[in-house]
Design an enzyme around this catalytic site. Structure first.
Site, PDB file in Angstrom:
ATOM      1  N   LYS A 241       0.825  -1.209   0.000  1.00  0.00           N
ATOM      2  CA  LYS A 241       0.000   0.000   0.000  1.00  0.00           C
ATOM      3  C   LYS A 241       0.859   1.259   0.000  1.00  0.00           C
ATOM      4  O   LYS A 241       0.536   2.242  -0.686  1.00  0.00           O
ATOM      5  CB  LYS A 241      -0.933  -0.022   1.209  1.00  0.00           C
ATOM      6  CG  LYS A 241      -1.815   1.206   1.357  1.00  0.00           C
ATOM      7  CD  LYS A 241      -2.744   1.412   0.171  1.00  0.00           C
ATOM      8  CE  LYS A 241      -3.706   2.570   0.436  1.00  0.00           C
ATOM      9  NZ  LYS A 241      -4.511   2.903  -0.750  1.00  0.00           N
ATOM     10  N   LYS A 310       1.124  11.936   5.081  1.00  0.00           N
ATOM     11  CA  LYS A 310       1.516  10.897   6.050  1.00  0.00           C
ATOM     12  C   LYS A 310       1.962   9.633   5.332  1.00  0.00           C
ATOM     13  O   LYS A 310       2.991   9.034   5.668  1.00  0.00           O
ATOM     14  CB  LYS A 310       0.328  10.612   6.986  1.00  0.00           C
ATOM     15  CG  LYS A 310       0.583   9.527   8.031  1.00  0.00           C
ATOM     16  CD  LYS A 310       0.070   8.152   7.605  1.00  0.00           C
ATOM     17  CE  LYS A 310      -1.429   8.119   7.461  1.00  0.00           C
ATOM     18  NZ  LYS A 310      -1.909   6.743   7.105  1.00  0.00           N
TER      19      LYS A 310
END
Length: 363
Positions: A241, A310
């Site tokens: 991911k 992030k």
């Protein structure tokens, strides 16, 4: 004639009885004649005696708990944009869904939809057969797992936890060890597809965990997603991911530059995109992001600049740990640009806004 019909009925009854006996033997309900009467084979010396072991019932390759049949109560921790949609998809899939979020407002609409709210993670961990985490950072996931009211302290043996967050793989692996000591399994299953995909049960999941654990939780995953790819052991889903989001971040930056180039060269960006999407330069950004959220100035994908920054930071940290950052100048530049954008593009802005970012002094 009557005698012929009577003979035909007897023949059919005899054939039906044999067929029924064969089915019973296959299902292990009844032992075959040769097993019930060993002397039967004694009359046929040419036929070797068969093992007198009962056959496993047909199709029962796993126990009910192994295949997820007994997973009826699913707890969802985190009822934001993604968690809310996943909870509703699970409910449509026939599960009893319980939820927890520290914000009462987040759960209010779900309570009206029949989702049972609980006051703590501890309550969910004690009641649920499986837990789905939809949380913003690894730090929050760690607190949910390791806290006094968390999963490790309150979850019962046999519980399985599915972490759909985009998180630090090293943290995920440590949490898996902690939970395993309590008899609790962890599968990392970060998702793509946004709030709309979560609500429609059309997410894509990349999975990290043992094949056994993923088989157990498959019905739960299937209720939330349209596509699932098992990458490897725990943590592999989060590695994949982060790489995916790093590539998406890079595609957004270069696509923004490309569209500015098209406009400066006197060609409409819409027409350029149509050509790009018919050729090898296409990407998810040009095929989906631009027509859905950028060209129409909607910028309402539901995924913020804060969350994408992030994810890019986590990808940079992963590259540094793996020793590839020094030999990946493009990755490093993408990370730098996303960090620099914080000065002019706010955290709450849609992540697609990066296509409009131009560093000060370069305009």
């Amino acid at each position: 004639m009557a005698r012929a019909w009577r003979a035909l009925r007897l023949q059919r009854a005899w054939a039906g009885g044999r067929a029924r006996l064969r089915r019973q033997c296959r299902a292990g309900i009844r032992e075959p004649l040769a097993r019930r009467h060993p002397e039967f084979n004694a009359r046929r010396p040419d036929v070797p005696a068969r093992r007198a072991t009962r056959r496993r019932p047909w199709g029962r390759r796993h126990s009910r708990s192994q295949t997820g049949v007994n997973m009826k109560i699913i707890g969802v921790v985190g009822l934001g944009n993604m968690g809310r949609g996943m909870a509703l998809s699970l409910q449509r899939g026939g599960f009893t869904v319980l939820g927890f979020d520290p914000s009462p407002a987040a759960g209010a609409a779900l309570a009206e939809a029949g989702i049972g709210l609980r006051a703590s993670v501890a309550e969910l961990a004690r009641e649920a057969d499986a837990l789905v985490l939809s949380l913003p950072t690894s730090q929050v996931v760690e607190a949910v797992v390791n806290g006094a009211d968390g999963i490790a302290a309150n979850g019962r043996e046999g519980l399985i936890v599915v972490d759909t967050s985009t998180a630090d793989p090293q943290s995920t692996r440590k949490l898996a060890v902690t939970l395993r000591e309590k008899g609790i399994a962890l599968v990392d299953a970060p998702v793509s597809g946004g709030p709309k995909g979560a609500l429609n049960g059309a997410l894509t999941m990349v999975l990290g965990g043992s094949a056994h654990d993923i088989a157990r939780i498959e019905p739960v995953l299937a209720a939330m997603s349209a596509k699932r790819v098992h990458i490897g052991d725990v943590g592999a889903g989060h590695v994949t991911k982060l790489i995916n989001n790093l590539m998406c971040a890079a595609h957004l930056v270069i696509a923004g530059e490309a569209m500015r180039l098209a406009k400066a060269a006197g060609v409409a960006p819409e027409q350029v995109l149509e050509g790009l999407n018919a050729g090898s330069g296409r990407s998810g950004v040009t095929q989906t992001n631009y027509p859905t959220w950028i060209l129409n100035d909607a910028f309402d994908s539901g995924f913020t600049m804060k969350l994408m920054r992030k994810d890019v930071r986590l990808a940079m940290a992963l590259a540094e740990q793996a020793g590839t950052l020094a030999t990946g100048p493009l990755s490093a530049e993408v990370g730098r640009l996303w960090a620099a954008s914080a000065a002019s593009v706010g955290d709450d802005e849609d992540f697609n806004r990066i296509v409009q970012f131009i560093e000060p002094g370069r305009a």
